[in-house]
Design an enzyme around this catalytic site. Structure first.
Site, short mmCIF file in Angstrom:
data_model
loop_
_atom_site.label_atom_id
_atom_site.label_comp_id
_atom_site.label_asym_id
_atom_site.label_seq_id
_atom_site.Cartn_x
_atom_site.Cartn_y
_atom_site.Cartn_z
N CYS A 91 63.76 15.25 25.50
CA CYS A 91 64.62 16.18 26.83
C CYS A 91 62.51 15.28 27.57
CB CYS A 91 63.66 17.77 27.15
SG CYS A 91 63.39 18.28 27.94
N CYS A 197 66.89 26.63 24.80
CA CYS A 197 66.69 27.04 25.79
C CYS A 197 68.31 28.07 25.95
CB CYS A 197 66.27 27.07 27.10
SG CYS A 197 66.74 25.98 27.87
#
Ligand SMILES: Nc1ncnc2c1ncn2[C@@H]1O[C@H](COP(=O)(O)OP(=O)(O)OP(=O)(O)O)[C@@H](O)[C@H]1O
Length: 389
Positions: A91, A197
């Site tokens: 990411c 997450c």
């Protein structure tokens, strides 16, 4: 702005320094907010609240598609191969320091981006040392416990230019105190996000089974070669993990996974020697530092090593193979190396870059059994390393 304390304090410090600060919140997952798994909406609201308090504008950007294409699809593929992926590292490389940065520069007219990472660069935490012609080096932050250079170790050198890490010289406890002293105590008290997450609190197995067909197989004891249980898919287990096999008097731990046979090799006892090795082989490395290539061409480079399963910086020697992959020898035996994990290298306070572990050398157990000779004849790269040892 993630709605967390680190990026909030980073923004506050920039504002106090006199920068014109704009917040940018990125959505990268279409969450199931109602089921409590993904906190995206709550985090966006917190980012709004912080920006109002700091009197800075906040913009939103949607990178759900980019995150899926560059990070999540890779994660699924790697789990199916029996690897241990790290979505945060991908990411940072493909979304935060590429798409996000480009968006900030091109669409919003920013001159630099800042994040709440605990890391530093040679440009300085507020770009005070920035010079157009200078090379960028990724450096350790003051707070070595919170150090996030591992997660930044695959970012391209070019993409670290004009990036600020305002928390570089602060400890987490100081960051929380600054937040509390500046009316952000609600954010300072917020629970820290851990893990991936979008998985949130649900069981990892249930999450991953939505994307991968579970293929059952056997657990096999490495000491007896006997099956000791059945599993529902190799991607449910990580190397080093306790398998919790019912009806067994020992606890068994994962030593290795084979995606062709779907067998999981296990060892009795958390400190079984088959879980330890001091040697591993990587894929082609990604170097942020410019100095490494020349040093490696001179032979073995002695530096420090870190990965997800050790926070300590360990001594190691690395050498380059003909196919530009690395063989890495540690000065100590380490438990639970897993293919797919990132090995990160340091020289002094500089993070040189990282490479993915693709295979682990003979374990303490196999070395004891003189198994290394057998492997050495089938793996030419390992053969050369054993000779070098
Ligand atoms: N959704 C997001 N939108 C914009 N920036 C983000 C987002 N998520 C993370 N970041 C940036 O990346 C940094 C590191 O993210 P990480 O997920 O590791 O959070 P963290 O260390 O808990 O930080 P924070 O306390 O700011 O949430 C954040 O400090 C923030 O600057």
């Amino acid at each position: 702005m993630s709605g967390g304390v680190d990026s909030s304090v980073a923004a506050l410090l920039l504002k106090q320094k006199g920068f014109e600060v704009h917040g940018l919140y990125m959505k990268n997952w279409d969450g199931h907010e109602e089921s409590g798994f993904c906190h995206g909406e709550r985090d966006a609201e917190d980012a709004e609240w912080v920006c109002k308090k700091l009197q800075i504008p906040l913009k939103h950007v949607n990178f759900v598609k980019e995150y899926w294409n560059f990070v999540f699809s890779d994660l699924i593929k790697e789990y199916s191969e029996g690897w241990t992926p790290n979505p945060d590292i991908l990411c940072n490389r493909f979304v935060k320091f590429d798409c996000f940065k480009k968006h900030a520069f091109r669409q919003l007219g920013a001159d630099a981006i800042a994040t709440g990472h605990y890391a530093n660069t040679s440009q300085g935490s507020f770009l005070q040392n920035y010079s157009k012609s200078d090379d960028v080096r990724l450096l350790l932050p003051t707070d070595l416990v919170k150090d996030q250079t591992l997660f930044l170790s695959q970012v391209r050198r070019e993409d670290l230019k004009k990036v600020m890490f305002p928390l570089a010289n602060l400890k987490k406890s100081e960051v929380k105190k600054i937040a509390e002293q500046n009316g952000l105590e609600r954010i300072a008290k917020k629970e820290e996000s851990t893990g991936i997450c979008f998985i949130g609190n649900r069981k990892f197995q249930n999450f991953i089974d939505q994307y991968l067909n579970p293929v059952p197989g056997q657990f096999v004891d490495i000491t007896t070669h006997e099956p000791v249980g059945e599993h529902t898919g190799i991607h449910h287990y990580t190397i080093g993990q306790n398998c919790k096999l019912p009806g067994r008097k020992h606890s068994y731990f994962v030593v290795d996974k084979n995606k062709d046979t779907q067998r999981i090799l296990v060892a009795p006892g958390t400190n079984h020697p088959s879980l330890y090795s001091d040697l591993f082989f990587t894929t082609e490395p990604h170097w942020i530092s410019q100095q490494v290539d020349s040093q490696l061409s001179e032979g073995v480079l002695k530096c420090k090593f870190r990965s997800q399963n050790t926070n300590a910086l360990l001594d190691c020697s690395i050498c380059r193979t003909q196919s530009n992959t690395l063989t890495v020898k540690l000065n100590t035996f380490l438990r639970g190396f897993a293919p797919g994990q990132f090995a990160v290298f340091y020289l002094g306070d500089e993070c040189l870059g990282s490479a993915r572990i693709r295979a682990v050398g003979p374990s303490l157990y196999l070395q004891g059994m003189e198994f290394s000779q057998e492997i050495a004849t089938t793996d030419p790269e390992l053969k050369s390393v054993l000779a070098y040892q």
